[in-house]
Design an enzyme around this catalytic site. Structure first.
Site, PDB file in Angstrom:
ATOM      1  N   ARG A   1      -7.532  -1.998   2.273  1.00  0.00           N
ATOM      2  CA  ARG A   1      -8.080  -2.010   3.596  1.00  0.00           C
ATOM      3  C   ARG A   1      -8.822  -3.543   3.209  1.00  0.00           C
ATOM      4  O   ARG A   1      -9.317  -3.674   2.127  1.00  0.00           O
ATOM      5  CB  ARG A   1      -9.056  -0.919   3.701  1.00  0.00           C
TER       6      ARG A   1
ATOM      7  N   LYS B   1     -12.732   4.751   1.786  1.00  0.00           N
ATOM      8  CA  LYS B   1     -13.305   5.706   2.964  1.00  0.00           C
ATOM      9  C   LYS B   1     -14.310   6.939   2.165  1.00  0.00           C
ATOM     10  O   LYS B   1     -13.687   7.482   1.316  1.00  0.00           O
ATOM     11  CB  LYS B   1     -12.759   6.087   4.051  1.00  0.00           C
TER      12      LYS B   1
ATOM     13  N   TYR C   1       4.640   5.580   7.541  1.00  0.00           N
ATOM     14  CA  TYR C   1       5.521   4.628   7.105  1.00  0.00           C
ATOM     15  C   TYR C   1       6.915   4.920   6.629  1.00  0.00           C
ATOM     16  O   TYR C   1       7.773   4.089   6.564  1.00  0.00           O
ATOM     17  CB  TYR C   1       4.893   4.104   5.714  1.00  0.00           C
TER      18      TYR C   1
ATOM     19  N   HIS D   1      -5.121   7.795   1.154  1.00  0.00           N
ATOM     20  CA  HIS D   1      -5.067   8.688   2.227  1.00  0.00           C
ATOM     21  C   HIS D   1      -5.321  10.067   1.739  1.00  0.00           C
ATOM     22  O   HIS D   1      -4.967  10.384   0.882  1.00  0.00           O
ATOM     23  CB  HIS D   1      -3.523   8.594   2.867  1.00  0.00           C
TER      24      HIS D   1
ATOM     25  N   ARG E   1      -1.434  -4.419   4.419  1.00  0.00           N
ATOM     26  CA  ARG E   1      -1.358  -3.002   3.659  1.00  0.00           C
ATOM     27  C   ARG E   1      -0.144  -2.023   4.478  1.00  0.00           C
ATOM     28  O   ARG E   1       0.545  -1.496   3.742  1.00  0.00           O
ATOM     29  CB  ARG E   1      -2.601  -2.505   4.181  1.00  0.00           C
TER      30      ARG E   1
ATOM     31  N   HIS F   1      -4.919  -5.771   7.969  1.00  0.00           N
ATOM     32  CA  HIS F   1      -4.005  -4.250   7.871  1.00  0.00           C
ATOM     33  C   HIS F   1      -2.541  -4.416   8.034  1.00  0.00           C
ATOM     34  O   HIS F   1      -1.894  -3.583   7.273  1.00  0.00           O
ATOM     35  CB  HIS F   1      -4.404  -3.582   8.877  1.00  0.00           C
TER      36      HIS F   1
END
Length: 302
Positions: A146, A170, A277, A268, A245, A242
């Site tokens: 990210r 995150k 994806y 994730h 990514r 992004h």
């Protein structure tokens, strides 16, 4: 049909809610659509039930109206009936148990490997910024970072001898992510030939990537760099950090990578996020069947 109630609702939106003219008109259009749909029977406003609302939404769906538009229309209709209950015109709101239409997950934009290569090659390695930019983009794509993880990357997070970098994602969660040889190659070029000449600010000492003034990079700066190099490569797609990514994940899955492994590398929390994806992988498999399956081949020959 329902003129009095719609007028009262319009006055409420304008006077008490203070909505803009655009929002005011949009709400009233939504109510008018439902009113017109139910005028065929006709159905009085006090007779409207949940089944009528569901049938109306189903009709919108059959007309090809997107789920996002259906949801916005339902929002206007729900506000209308809530107002009528509050106003005392109705005893019950027929929309109270109606769920919003399921929104399809937006598929991310991706770049082909050739497009990625073309963008990377636009970085001018004869300039300090060009070397830095090449190294940054190699990590955006080569490690699926990210933009916040890229600009927050610290020198002590680099484990080149093991082929990994430590990433803070995150929720400040840490993970180890493998990076390719090219990423480390250009990173070393930047660290050895560019960064030592940058007047590093005290609060930016630990950060890997710096601007020319010695401060940490901003998200906007990275975005502008990506956009500029894509334009120089002649790519007209909407590009952001992004995008690299997304492309990293998509290319891994197309190549047969395990979904759980990709989930781990991307950081994730849920594998459902990673599953988005697989759309390109399915498209790829479909194309393979069409091109190479014997039955499909026979169809082409007929």
């Amino acid at each position: 049909m329902w003129e009095t109630e719609i007028q009262s609702f319009g006055d409420y939106l304008k006077i008490e809610r203070g909505l803009s003219k655009h929002s005011h008109e949009a709400y009233l259009r939504d109510i008018q659509k439902l009113s017109t749909y139910l005028s065929i029977a006709p159905i009085a406003i006090s007779e409207v039930e949940e089944s009528h609302i569901l049938a109306f939404l189903k009709d919108l769906h059959s007309l090809g109206i997107e789920a996002s538009t259906q949801s916005r229309t339902l929002s206007g209709i729900r506000a209308f009936f809530q107002f009528l209950v509050f106003d005392g015109t109705l005893k019950a709101d027929p929309t109270v148990h109606v769920k919003n239409p399921q929104m399809g997950r937006k598929l991310p934009d991706t770049l082909s490997f050739d497009e990625i290569t073309a963008i990377l090659e636009q970085a001018d390695l004869s300039s300090p910024e060009g070397v830095r930019n090449r190294a940054m983009l190699e990590f955006l794509y080569g490690a699926g970072l990210r933009v916040s993880e890229l600009i927050g990357l610290k020198r002590e997070d680099i484990y080149e001898d093991q082929g990994f970098i430590k990433v803070r994602g995150k929720g400040d969660k840490e993970r180890l992510v493998p990076a390719g040889r090219d990423a480390f190659k250009y990173l070393n070029l930047y660290l050895e030939s560019v960064r030592p000449s940058v007047p590093v600010k005290k609060d930016a000492t630990h950060f890997v990537f710096l601007n020319r003034r010695g401060s940490g990079l901003s998200r906007v700066m990275v975005f502008l760099i990506c956009k500029d190099l894509a334009a120089k490569a002649g790519i007209t797609k909407v590009i952001s950090p992004h995008t690299f990514r997304h492309s990293f994940a998509t290319h891994l899955i197309e190549g047969g990578a395990d979904l759980r492994a990709v989930q781990e590398m991307l950081g994730h929390e849920s594998i459902l996020t990673t599953e988005i994806y697989t759309h390109l992988d399915r498209a790829y498999l479909t194309q393979m069947v069409q091109d190479f399956h014997p039955f499909s081949s026979l169809k082409h020959k007929e």
